[in-house]
Design an enzyme around this catalytic site. Structure first.
Site, PDB file in Angstrom:
ATOM      1  CG  ASP A   2      29.603  51.100  18.804  1.00  0.00           C
ATOM      2  OD1 ASP A   2      29.021  50.103  19.135  1.00  0.00           O
ATOM      3  OD2 ASP A   2      30.586  50.881  18.086  1.00  0.00           O
TER       4      ASP A   2
ATOM      5  CG  HIS B  38      29.900  47.023  18.035  1.00  0.00           C
ATOM      6  ND1 HIS B  38      29.898  48.256  17.551  1.00  0.00           N
ATOM      7  CD2 HIS B  38      30.797  46.190  17.248  1.00  0.00           C
ATOM      8  CE1 HIS B  38      30.963  48.134  16.564  1.00  0.00           C
ATOM      9  NE2 HIS B  38      31.433  47.065  16.304  1.00  0.00           N
TER      10      HIS B  38
ATOM     11  CB  SER C  42      34.225  47.631  14.932  1.00  0.00           C
ATOM     12  OG  SER C  42      33.244  48.180  14.114  1.00  0.00           O
TER      13      SER C  42
END
Length: 690
Positions: A184, A224, A384
């Site tokens: 990520d 994120h 996600s």
């Protein structure tokens, strides 16, 4: 100095001109590719040391992303053939550099793959592709492309079985024996949710951010990854609160990465696994890019090394099979639902769908750790987040049963999911039958699960429309193919059959003249110690029909299929079962070949269940009782109106054309016929096999 002068006299003219560029241009070139000059000095010796390969036509193939804006021309992954030795990989890379230099081109080898797959990553002009494709050992070349993050507390309650629900989410096991790798963005590792639970590795492979004015605020770069780490193992909002995590940075501050960077990250994980083997390993890939053959191949390699890979289906409201790694069969692909168990909509887009999705999970307004501060929380949405939930569930299941294989884990995730809760109207009409109506949930208990017969349905891609077109559905290496069926929206198909391919049985469906294409449907099951075979009877040509039996007394019938070599005016009459008298036989049209799937396994017993209707309808179903698992599904009697038969969870579904336009009569009534199987207790099964 004399030697150096001699080498310089051999340089190709275009390279010499390149080195004589003005100071500003030379400095720019030096800044971008600092080791190019060293490469040029070595080119002549490389040419002298490498024997030229004989000229031959290119047998390798070239691939690139179907979505033009995501392409990254100038960087290529050169994949070598399976048997290529490590030394040959490096030699092939050097040969490419040397031959390119002779033609006046500079190349740069960015990475050589050894542990994940044989090959290398090269920066070069697209003009050299024809040359590279002709090199010895080259299997295929893929142009690099972009991948993207897929994100735009009801979620914990939704995945928890009722017996565990209380005022606070308290899972039965926190996944403490499992390590989760996260590919990520960077992560704010000192956030109270994940502090001490996440180790930030030194791995980083990301592209430059787009735009000259982009500011790399830490909160933006970490957003994120921090949120997903919290969803997986956060103290308060995490699924697997005991799981440890390692993060690899493959996405930049804009949530953008590359296929090549993801490949190098996966190889980093494989190297770590080889150097220091640990217990169960889960890799979470909350990203998606265009379909990539090389990325899917890398996922396959890692999965066969015992790693569980979980990925986002994608947020493009599209067929997940068009994206990678979502389209890789060895990866657990997760779509997103909201608090009402409906597909997530993200503006004009939303969750991906289709046959490449394994199941769905919570993915809208998910509360998790925020990178704004060490105690902040934020809600985010996307596949996600859904994938992070399934990665957490997988970690908890593996902590309880660390010996589970990928196939066993996937089957359990499917078996314990909430079923038939998603409103399928949200999906395109042609995708509704292909998309699993499953929302992930924790198993209430694993007690006795070892003797449960787990099965899942695997659809093939749609075949072409030509008469000889076929479609193939495959099971995972650890699964048994127990039955095979087919489906055509036009109803024009020549049936299906089970056949051996590469040492494994596959399900092949046949299109018919005038058809619009066909899908093959495999019923894939976990059946340890099984001995299965396919018995085939050629067309009888006359009489009541073609029939085939499971001859061995200890073998039971798990599925029937049939196919036609010649069309019967585009109609298809699939095999039927005669449960009275001889339940272990398949009976079909006298002009069709009939195939029976017969298996022997400890404790395995099967029976036939039928549900008929007096007049044709668009759909008829029959389900297996509690404790029994559907292994085979077919139609009776199988008129030209039947589009196909397929399994949905534990239910056999037979579909026919719209009867208002077909002029059907009561003589054309139909039925759904299911074969239901189960495995009895070990002690009882052992006595029967003695």
């Amino acid at each position: 100095m004399g030697t150096v002068s001699s080498r310089r006299s051999w340089w190709p003219l275009p390279l010499l001109l390149l080195l004589l560029l003005g100071p500003a241009g030379a400095r720019a070139q030096e800044d971008e590719d600092g080791d190019y000059e060293e490469l040029v000095l070595a080119l002549r010796s490389e040419e002298d040391g490498l024997a030229e390969a004989p000229e031959h036509g290119a047998t390798a193939t070239f691939h690139r992303c179907a979505k033009d804006p995501w392409r990254l021309p100038g960087t290529y992954v050169v994949v070598l053939k399976e048997e290529t030795h490590r030394s040959q990989s490096e030699r092939t890379a050097r040969r490419l550099q040397a031959q390119a230099a002779r033609r006046g081109y500079l190349t740069k080898i960015l990475h050589v793959f050894h542990d994940l797959l044989p090959g290398f990553l090269v920066k070069m002009s697209g003009d050299l592709l024809e040359l590279a494709l002709k090199l010895p050992h080259v299997d295929y070349i893929e142009e690099d492309s972009s991948v993207f993050a897929q994100s735009i507390p009801w979620n914990l309650e939704r995945i928890t079985p009722p017996r565990y629900r209380a005022d606070e989410y308290q899972p039965p096991d926190g996944g403490s024996l499992v390590e989760v790798y996260l590919l990520d963005t960077s992560i704010q590792s000192d956030h109270r949710e994940i502090e001490g639970r996440v180790m930030v590795t030194d791995f980083e492979n990301v592209p430059e951010e787009d735009g000259t004015r982009f500011h790399r605020q830490a909160s933006k770069c970490d957003s994120h990854g921090t949120h997903l780490a919290g969803v997986v193992s956060g103290r308060d909002a995490g699924v697997a609160k005991g799981a440890s995590m390692r993060s690899l940075r493959v996405l930049n501050c804009q949530g953008k990465g590359t296929v090549s960077g993801t490949l190098i990250g996966l190889e980093f994980i494989r190297k770590s696994q080889l150097v220091q083997p640990v217990g169960p390993l889960v890799v979470l890939m909350p990203l998606a890019g265009g379909y990539s053959r090389v990325l899917n191949a890398a996922c396959q390699r890692l999965a066969r090394a015992g790693v569980v890979l979980v990925t986002a289906a994608g947020n493009f409201r599209d067929d997940a099979c068009l994206y990678s790694p979502a389209s890789a069969p060895e990866v657990i692909t997760v779509g997103a639902t909201n608090a009402q168990d409906q597909p997530v909509t993200l503006g004009t887009l939303g969750t991906n769908f289709g046959r490449c999705v394994d199941l769905f999970a919570p993915g809208e307004d998910i509360i998790g750790a925020s990178s704004d501060c060490s105690t902040c929380f934020v809600s985010q949405s996307g596949t996600s987040q859904a994938a992070a939930h399934v990665a957490g569930i997988a970690a908890m299941m593996l902590s309880v049963e660390p010996e589970l294989t990928l196939a066993e884990l996937r089957q359990r995730l499917i078996h314990f999911s909430a079923k038939d809760v998603i409103n399928e109207v949200w999906f395109p009409e042609d995708q509704r039958v292909l998309t699993p109506n499953l929302v992930a949930a924790l198993p209430p208990s694993t007690h006795g699960a070892g003797w449960q017969l787990f099965c899942r349905t695997v659809w093939s891609a749609h075949s072409g429309p030509t008469r000889m077109a076929t479609a193939i559905a495959r099971c995972a290496p650890d699964e048994e193919l127990l039955s095979c069926s087919s489906f055509s929206r036009s109803g024009k198909r020549r049936g299906e059959r089970m056949e051996a391919q590469g040492g494994k049985l596959v399900c092949r469906a046949h299109n018919a003249f005038g058809g619009e294409g066909v899908c093959a449907i495999a019923r894939c099951c976990l059946l340890p110690q099984a001995n299965c075979s396919v018995h085939t009877a050629p067309p009888a040509g006359s009489g009541m029909g073609t029939r085939v039996l499971c001859h061995q007394q200890v073998h039971v019938l798990t599925g029937c299929s049939s196919h036609w070599e010649v069309e019967d005016l585009g109609t298809h009459k699939p095999p039927v079962l005669r449960p009275r008298g001889q339940p272990n036989q398949c009976v079909g049209h006298r002009e069709a070949s009939i195939h029976a799937s017969c298996c022997r396994a400890p404790g395995l017993e099967c029976k036939v269940k039928e549900h008929g209707i007096p007049a044709p309808q668009e759909q008829v179903t029959v389900a297996c009782e509690e404790g029994w698992t559907l292994t085979g599904c077919s139609a009776l009697p199988g008129t030209s109106h039947v589009l196909g038969a397929y399994a949905v969870d534990n239910t056999c579904v037979v579909r026919s054309r719209d009867i208002s336009t077909t002029g059907s009569t009561s003589e054309e009534a139909m039925a759904a016929v299911a074969i239901c199987c189960r495995r009895r207790h070990l002690a009882q099964a052992s006595q029967e096999l003695q």
